[in-house]
Design an enzyme around this catalytic site. Structure first.
Site, mmCIF file in Angstrom:
data_model
loop_
_atom_site.group_PDB
_atom_site.id
_atom_site.type_symbol
_atom_site.label_atom_id
_atom_site.label_comp_id
_atom_site.label_asym_id
_atom_site.label_seq_id
_atom_site.Cartn_x
_atom_site.Cartn_y
_atom_site.Cartn_z
ATOM 1 N N ASP A 8 1.043 -1.374 0.043
ATOM 2 C CA ASP A 8 -0.253 -0.102 -0.067
ATOM 3 C C ASP A 8 1.436 1.265 0.015
ATOM 4 O O ASP A 8 1.685 1.463 0.993
ATOM 5 C CB ASP A 8 -1.202 -0.183 0.982
ATOM 6 C CG ASP A 8 -2.225 0.888 1.415
ATOM 7 O OD1 ASP A 8 -2.865 0.736 1.263
ATOM 8 O OD2 ASP A 8 -1.910 2.484 1.702
ATOM 9 N N ASP A 103 -4.456 2.340 -5.005
ATOM 10 C CA ASP A 103 -2.894 2.466 -4.481
ATOM 11 C C ASP A 103 -2.331 1.182 -3.707
ATOM 12 O O ASP A 103 -1.572 1.123 -2.977
ATOM 13 C CB ASP A 103 -3.013 3.752 -3.239
ATOM 14 C CG ASP A 103 -3.423 3.189 -1.562
ATOM 15 O OD1 ASP A 103 -4.049 2.330 -1.603
ATOM 16 O OD2 ASP A 103 -2.365 3.588 -0.834
ATOM 17 N N GLU A 104 -3.216 -0.103 -3.588
ATOM 18 C CA GLU A 104 -2.436 -1.236 -2.819
ATOM 19 C C GLU A 104 -3.260 -2.517 -3.531
ATOM 20 O O GLU A 104 -4.468 -1.762 -4.175
ATOM 21 C CB GLU A 104 -3.123 -1.604 -1.217
ATOM 22 C CG GLU A 104 -5.122 -1.148 -1.251
ATOM 23 C CD GLU A 104 -5.241 -1.070 0.401
ATOM 24 O OE1 GLU A 104 -5.774 -2.167 0.798
ATOM 25 O OE2 GLU A 104 -5.989 0.009 0.700
HETATM 26 N N1 DCP Z 1 -8.605 8.175 -0.752
HETATM 27 C C1 DCP Z 1 -10.191 9.058 -0.618
HETATM 28 N N2 DCP Z 1 -10.676 9.607 0.472
HETATM 29 C C2 DCP Z 1 -10.813 7.854 1.375
HETATM 30 C C3 DCP Z 1 -9.745 7.473 1.556
HETATM 31 C C4 DCP Z 1 -8.785 7.516 0.618
HETATM 32 O O1 DCP Z 1 -10.180 9.381 -1.379
HETATM 33 N N3 DCP Z 1 -11.360 8.361 2.237
HETATM 34 C C5 DCP Z 1 -7.962 8.214 -1.799
HETATM 35 C C6 DCP Z 1 -6.680 8.993 -1.406
HETATM 36 C C7 DCP Z 1 -5.242 8.180 -1.233
HETATM 37 C C8 DCP Z 1 -5.891 6.869 -1.419
HETATM 38 O O2 DCP Z 1 -7.362 6.898 -1.448
HETATM 39 O O3 DCP Z 1 -4.439 8.503 -0.630
HETATM 40 C C9 DCP Z 1 -5.737 5.669 -1.364
HETATM 41 O O4 DCP Z 1 -5.601 5.362 0.368
HETATM 42 P P1 DCP Z 1 -5.337 4.651 1.484
HETATM 43 O O5 DCP Z 1 -6.234 4.498 2.527
HETATM 44 O O6 DCP Z 1 -4.176 3.688 1.278
HETATM 45 O O7 DCP Z 1 -4.901 5.848 2.123
HETATM 46 P P2 DCP Z 1 -3.075 6.998 1.515
HETATM 47 O O8 DCP Z 1 -2.275 5.918 0.952
HETATM 48 O O9 DCP Z 1 -2.946 8.739 1.533
HETATM 49 O O10 DCP Z 1 -2.378 6.731 3.585
HETATM 50 P P3 DCP Z 1 -1.539 5.981 4.152
HETATM 51 O O11 DCP Z 1 -0.422 6.297 4.110
HETATM 52 O O12 DCP Z 1 -2.193 5.708 5.672
HETATM 53 O O13 DCP Z 1 -2.505 4.542 3.309
HETATM 54 MG MG MG Z 2 -2.118 3.883 0.475
HETATM 55 MG MG MG Z 3 -4.824 2.603 0.784
#
Ligand code: DCP
Ligand code: MG
Ligand code: MG
Length: 356
Positions: A8, A103-104
């Site tokens: 991720d 992203d994962e």
């Molecule tokens: N996303 C979004 N709204 C949310 C959660 C996520 O639009 N409520 C989008 C933006 C994030 C992407 O999906 O960048 C990936 O979600 P993640 O939960 O993996 O969060 P991040 O990659 O941003 O942070 P982390 O380092 O916790 O994985």
């Molecule tokens: Mg993420």
């Molecule tokens: Mg994610």
């Protein structure tokens, strides 16, 4: 026994923005909608998380917590591009890749293992490659099941690698908060906490009757997860079941012209994506949210599977029109198409002869 990786990206959208604009590196970056338009935080860089900023938080709150945060609107095309690149790297390791979001993904690396490349080495090499070739960091969990790998990837974020050695799943999970378990949301966690059950280990050791009372039919399944027992396979292609687009209006409105124009725009977006995917659908659905947040949907079946913007918009407009009445103001409109057959003449599901 299977060996599963869950990979991720760290602060995905925000990290891509920092990659593309070096001035933003090291700064509290948030990606999401404008605070003036009730925007929320989609992604928060780790610098911004120090101020208590989190995903899904109203952008207004984010700026209250960190007034010098830098906000950027999302650039979905760019994130899709990076996503395709990382998925291609995953596929070089194994064809058994199950994306969960942009992203994962889960990777079943069981058959990719060699004496020189045990699962943790595969994970380490993958993390290095992503860093060098994409300039971004991923966190990876390595375990014998999907649910444990997913929890593990989150343990040491950002830029983390967590390996759960086979046989140690139960001990790994036991001290963690119950909310980390799949299917335990904030509400369930609160109900468990009311009985003094806070950790996965405490949850796993409750008697059957208690689990049944608290979790209903999910009880036995949740207990297995809590013990680290999860046999669910990595599923390669998850066929899209619907294609949708929706928008929250900057201001609630009852104005038919504004609403119809929005329906047209959304229908065009859905149509474009159907055409790219080679899909035509039979069912058009309109999702509607009123100013008081009441949300409901209406659906219609087309005579023929279709992907044209006119067919979609025509049907969606008709459904919206029936719901419009004096003083009824709309806050969100969504359009989706489902019931697919692929447009290159091969139906995805064979139709019964004689039933046309
Ligand atoms: N996303 C979004 N709204 C949310 C959660 C996520 O639009 N409520 C989008 C933006 C994030 C992407 O999906 O960048 C990936 O979600 P993640 O939960 O993996 O969060 P991040 O990659 O941003 O942070 P982390 O380092 O916790 O994985
Ligand atoms: Mg993420
Ligand atoms: Mg994610």
């Amino acid at each position: 026994m299977h060996h599963i990786l869950h990979a991720d990206f760290d602060a995905f959208y925000a990290s891509v923005e920092q990659l593309d604009n070096p001035d933003l590196r090291g700064k509290p970056v948030v990606v999401g909608g404008s605070p003036d338009q009730r925007g929320v935080v989609a992604s928060a860089s780790y610098e911004s998380r120090r101020f208590g900023i989190r995903s899904a938080m109203p952008m207004r709150t984010a700026f209250q917590r960190c007034p010098k945060a830098v906000r950027l609107p999302p650039r979905f095309d760019r994130y899709h591009q990076v996503s395709r690149q990382v998925m291609a790297m995953f596929h070089e390791i194994t064809p058994l890749v199950e994306p969960l979001s942009l992203d994962e993904a889960f990777l079943d690396v069981t058959d990719a293992i060699t004496p020189e490349m045990p699962p943790e080495e595969i994970a380490a090499a993958l993390r290095r490659r992503v860093k060098v070739e994409l300039g971004l960091t991923i966190s990876v969990g390595v375990a014998t099941s999907k649910s444990v790998a997913k929890i593990a990837s989150d343990m040491d974020k950002p830029d983390g690698l967590t390996v759960v050695v086979p046989g140690s799943e139960r001990d790994f999970l036991a001290p963690l908060d119950a909310i980390k378990l799949w299917g335990i949301g904030p509400k369930t966690a609160a109900r468990l906490a009311a009985d003094g059950v806070h950790t996965i280990g405490e949850l796993a050791s409750q008697p059957d009757e208690w689990l049944a009372k608290k979790l209903g039919r999910r009880g036995p399944y949740v207990r297995r997860l809590a013990l680290g027992q999860d046999e669910s396979p990595v599923v390669v292609e998850r066929e899209a079941k619907s294609v949708s687009a929706e928008t929250t209006l900057a201001r609630d409105t009852a104005d038919a012209e504004v609403l119809f124009e929005l329906v047209d725009r959304l229908s065009q977006r859905v149509s474009r994506r159907l055409v790219i995917g080679g899909l035509r659908g039979r069912t058009v659905k309109a999702k509607l949210r009123l100013s008081d947040f009441t949300t409901f949907s209406r659906q219609r079946t087309l005579r023929e599977p279709d992907s044209s913007p006119d067919a979609i918009a025509g049907s969606a407009r008709a459904m919206l029109e029936r719901e419009m009445s004096e003083g009824r103001r709309f806050r969100l409109i969504g359009v989706s198409v489902s019931g697919f057959e692929s447009s290159d003449s091969e139906p995805l599901q064979p139709r019964l002869a004689g039933f046309e």
